[in-house]
Scaffold this active site. Sequence first.
Site, PDB file in Angstrom:
ATOM      1  N   GLY A 146       0.776  -1.238   0.000  1.00  0.00           N
ATOM      2  CA  GLY A 146       0.000   0.000   0.000  1.00  0.00           C
ATOM      3  C   GLY A 146       0.804   1.283   0.000  1.00  0.00           C
ATOM      4  O   GLY A 146       0.313   2.326  -0.435  1.00  0.00           O
ATOM      5  N   ASP A 170      -5.866  -0.423  -1.964  1.00  0.00           N
ATOM      6  CA  ASP A 170      -6.544  -1.399  -2.814  1.00  0.00           C
ATOM      7  C   ASP A 170      -7.870  -1.859  -2.259  1.00  0.00           C
ATOM      8  O   ASP A 170      -8.155  -1.726  -1.072  1.00  0.00           O
ATOM      9  CB  ASP A 170      -5.661  -2.637  -2.962  1.00  0.00           C
ATOM     10  CG  ASP A 170      -5.612  -3.451  -1.671  1.00  0.00           C
ATOM     11  OD1 ASP A 170      -5.176  -2.896  -0.637  1.00  0.00           O
ATOM     12  OD2 ASP A 170      -6.041  -4.619  -1.676  1.00  0.00           O
ATOM     13  N   PHE A 173     -14.552   3.481   2.962  1.00  0.00           N
ATOM     14  CA  PHE A 173     -13.531   2.639   2.341  1.00  0.00           C
ATOM     15  C   PHE A 173     -12.970   3.353   1.117  1.00  0.00           C
ATOM     16  O   PHE A 173     -13.708   3.711   0.202  1.00  0.00           O
ATOM     17  CB  PHE A 173     -14.090   1.263   1.955  1.00  0.00           C
ATOM     18  CG  PHE A 173     -12.980   0.282   1.687  1.00  0.00           C
ATOM     19  CD1 PHE A 173     -12.395  -0.417   2.743  1.00  0.00           C
ATOM     20  CD2 PHE A 173     -12.484   0.097   0.403  1.00  0.00           C
ATOM     21  CE1 PHE A 173     -11.339  -1.293   2.515  1.00  0.00           C
ATOM     22  CE2 PHE A 173     -11.431  -0.785   0.165  1.00  0.00           C
ATOM     23  CZ  PHE A 173     -10.866  -1.472   1.224  1.00  0.00           C
ATOM     24  N   VAL A 174     -11.660   3.563   1.124  1.00  0.00           N
ATOM     25  CA  VAL A 174     -11.035   4.332   0.046  1.00  0.00           C
ATOM     26  C   VAL A 174     -10.039   3.487  -0.737  1.00  0.00           C
ATOM     27  O   VAL A 174      -9.466   2.531  -0.205  1.00  0.00           O
ATOM     28  CB  VAL A 174     -10.328   5.591   0.601  1.00  0.00           C
ATOM     29  CG1 VAL A 174     -11.340   6.607   1.085  1.00  0.00           C
ATOM     30  CG2 VAL A 174      -9.345   5.225   1.703  1.00  0.00           C
ATOM     31  N   ASP A 183       0.134   3.288   4.099  1.00  0.00           N
ATOM     32  CA  ASP A 183      -0.892   4.041   3.387  1.00  0.00           C
ATOM     33  C   ASP A 183      -1.927   4.642   4.331  1.00  0.00           C
ATOM     34  O   ASP A 183      -2.316   5.789   4.191  1.00  0.00           O
ATOM     35  CB  ASP A 183      -1.571   3.166   2.309  1.00  0.00           C
ATOM     36  CG  ASP A 183      -2.034   1.807   2.828  1.00  0.00           C
ATOM     37  OD1 ASP A 183      -1.959   1.543   4.051  1.00  0.00           O
ATOM     38  OD2 ASP A 183      -2.473   0.984   2.000  1.00  0.00           O
ATOM     39  N   ARG A 235      -5.053   0.167  -7.019  1.00  0.00           N
ATOM     40  CA  ARG A 235      -3.885   0.839  -6.428  1.00  0.00           C
ATOM     41  C   ARG A 235      -3.312   1.912  -7.348  1.00  0.00           C
ATOM     42  O   ARG A 235      -2.670   2.855  -6.907  1.00  0.00           O
ATOM     43  CB  ARG A 235      -2.761  -0.173  -6.140  1.00  0.00           C
ATOM     44  CG  ARG A 235      -3.067  -1.168  -5.054  1.00  0.00           C
ATOM     45  CD  ARG A 235      -1.790  -1.903  -4.653  1.00  0.00           C
ATOM     46  NE  ARG A 235      -2.045  -3.162  -3.978  1.00  0.00           N
ATOM     47  CZ  ARG A 235      -2.269  -3.277  -2.670  1.00  0.00           C
ATOM     48  NH1 ARG A 235      -2.276  -2.210  -1.902  1.00  0.00           N
ATOM     49  NH2 ARG A 235      -2.481  -4.465  -2.138  1.00  0.00           N
ATOM     50  N   LYS A 240      -7.889   7.272   9.473  1.00  0.00           N
ATOM     51  CA  LYS A 240      -9.347   7.127   9.493  1.00  0.00           C
ATOM     52  C   LYS A 240      -9.868   7.420  10.889  1.00  0.00           C
ATOM     53  O   LYS A 240      -9.431   6.807  11.862  1.00  0.00           O
ATOM     54  CB  LYS A 240      -9.706   5.694   9.080  1.00  0.00           C
ATOM     55  CG  LYS A 240     -10.891   5.610   8.149  1.00  0.00           C
ATOM     56  CD  LYS A 240     -11.267   4.173   7.863  1.00  0.00           C
ATOM     57  CE  LYS A 240     -10.952   3.769   6.450  1.00  0.00           C
ATOM     58  NZ  LYS A 240     -11.520   2.440   6.121  1.00  0.00           N
ATOM     59  N   ASP A 283      -5.886   2.712  10.270  1.00  0.00           N
ATOM     60  CA  ASP A 283      -7.310   2.398  10.425  1.00  0.00           C
ATOM     61  C   ASP A 283      -7.530   1.978  11.871  1.00  0.00           C
ATOM     62  O   ASP A 283      -7.742   2.826  12.734  1.00  0.00           O
ATOM     63  CB  ASP A 283      -7.689   1.317   9.406  1.00  0.00           C
ATOM     64  CG  ASP A 283      -9.164   0.944   9.443  1.00  0.00           C
ATOM     65  OD1 ASP A 283      -9.969   1.742   9.942  1.00  0.00           O
ATOM     66  OD2 ASP A 283      -9.519  -0.156   8.978  1.00  0.00           O
TER      67      ASP A 283
HETATM   68  P1  IMP Z   1      -5.118  -1.284  10.439  1.00  0.00           P
HETATM   69  O1  IMP Z   1      -4.188  -2.356  10.918  1.00  0.00           O
HETATM   70  O2  IMP Z   1      -6.535  -1.548  10.832  1.00  0.00           O
HETATM   71  O3  IMP Z   1      -4.677   0.109  10.822  1.00  0.00           O
HETATM   72  O4  IMP Z   1      -5.196  -1.399   8.891  1.00  0.00           O
HETATM   73  C1  IMP Z   1      -4.212  -0.946   8.076  1.00  0.00           C
HETATM   74  C2  IMP Z   1      -4.340  -1.623   6.736  1.00  0.00           C
HETATM   75  O5  IMP Z   1      -5.701  -1.933   6.397  1.00  0.00           O
HETATM   76  C3  IMP Z   1      -3.847  -0.683   5.684  1.00  0.00           C
HETATM   77  O6  IMP Z   1      -2.476  -0.849   5.453  1.00  0.00           O
HETATM   78  C4  IMP Z   1      -4.684  -1.080   4.493  1.00  0.00           C
HETATM   79  O7  IMP Z   1      -4.040  -2.124   3.802  1.00  0.00           O
HETATM   80  C5  IMP Z   1      -5.986  -1.625   5.063  1.00  0.00           C
HETATM   81  N1  IMP Z   1      -7.085  -0.643   4.992  1.00  0.00           N
HETATM   82  C6  IMP Z   1      -7.737  -0.062   6.025  1.00  0.00           C
HETATM   83  N2  IMP Z   1      -8.683   0.775   5.608  1.00  0.00           N
HETATM   84  C7  IMP Z   1      -8.640   0.755   4.260  1.00  0.00           C
HETATM   85  C8  IMP Z   1      -9.398   1.431   3.209  1.00  0.00           C
HETATM   86  O8  IMP Z   1     -10.287   2.274   3.434  1.00  0.00           O
HETATM   87  N3  IMP Z   1      -9.039   1.123   1.938  1.00  0.00           N
HETATM   88  C9  IMP Z   1      -8.054   0.250   1.622  1.00  0.00           C
HETATM   89  N4  IMP Z   1      -7.324  -0.402   2.561  1.00  0.00           N
HETATM   90  C10 IMP Z   1      -7.628  -0.151   3.872  1.00  0.00           C
HETATM   91 MG    MG Z   2      -3.780  -3.086   2.105  1.00  0.00          MG
END
Ligand code: IMP
Ligand code: MG
Length: 172
Positions: A38, A153, A146-147, A94, A159, A125, A97
């Site tokens: 990402g 992706d 969701f982006v 990227d 991407r 986010k 979340d």
């Molecule tokens: P986290 O561990 O929940 O912070 O998630 C991080 C990973 O989830 C990022 O590196 C992305 O690969 C994926 N992700 C979370 N939200 C999105 C979204 O809105 N679009 C695409 N990928 C996302």
């Molecule tokens: Mg990802």
Amino acid sequence: MDTLLSESVIAERVAELGRTISEVFRGRPLTVLGVLNGSIVLVADLIRAIDTPHQIGFLRASSYRGETTVAGDLTIDTNLMPQIEGRDVLLVDDIFDTGRTLVRLLNELRSKNPASIRTAVLLWKQGRSEVEITPDYHGFQIPDVFVVGYGLDYNDDYRHLPEIAVLNEGDY
Ligand code: IMP
Ligand code: MG
């Protein structure tokens, strides 16, 4: 798909981040460490906006989202990663979340004895975090949508889009 952040808005913000990061790490042994896949677009743009010498490297984190999601299942691959012992690491992803990916990566990286570790993400986010940490540098705070695009992706598609777009159910 609706554009959330245009190419030019992203470019302006990444340039600003580059200037900030340049001042923070000037004269330090900096390694910009991108999280595959990402972060590739952000890393490519960000390093060209950092005007102090630095090295780059990558590691991989796969979190199996989409239809096959297993909550909390994250695989980390550091085989491609350069030596970071004694270096200042800027870990670049990227999006922040839930934050679980960055927390896991930080724990993994600390065992490799860097001088310091900071984190940078393009997107943060809002209202989703499940961890204590926050990113040290971020491009934009976004709502809980969701982006895709600019490296992000949906099931490994989209991407390549130059902007950040909101993926709605009808777009799948
Ligand atoms: P986290 O561990 O929940 O912070 O998630 C991080 C990973 O989830 C990022 O590196 C992305 O690969 C994926 N992700 C979370 N939200 C999105 C979204 O809105 N679009 C695409 N990928 C996302
Ligand atoms: Mg990802």
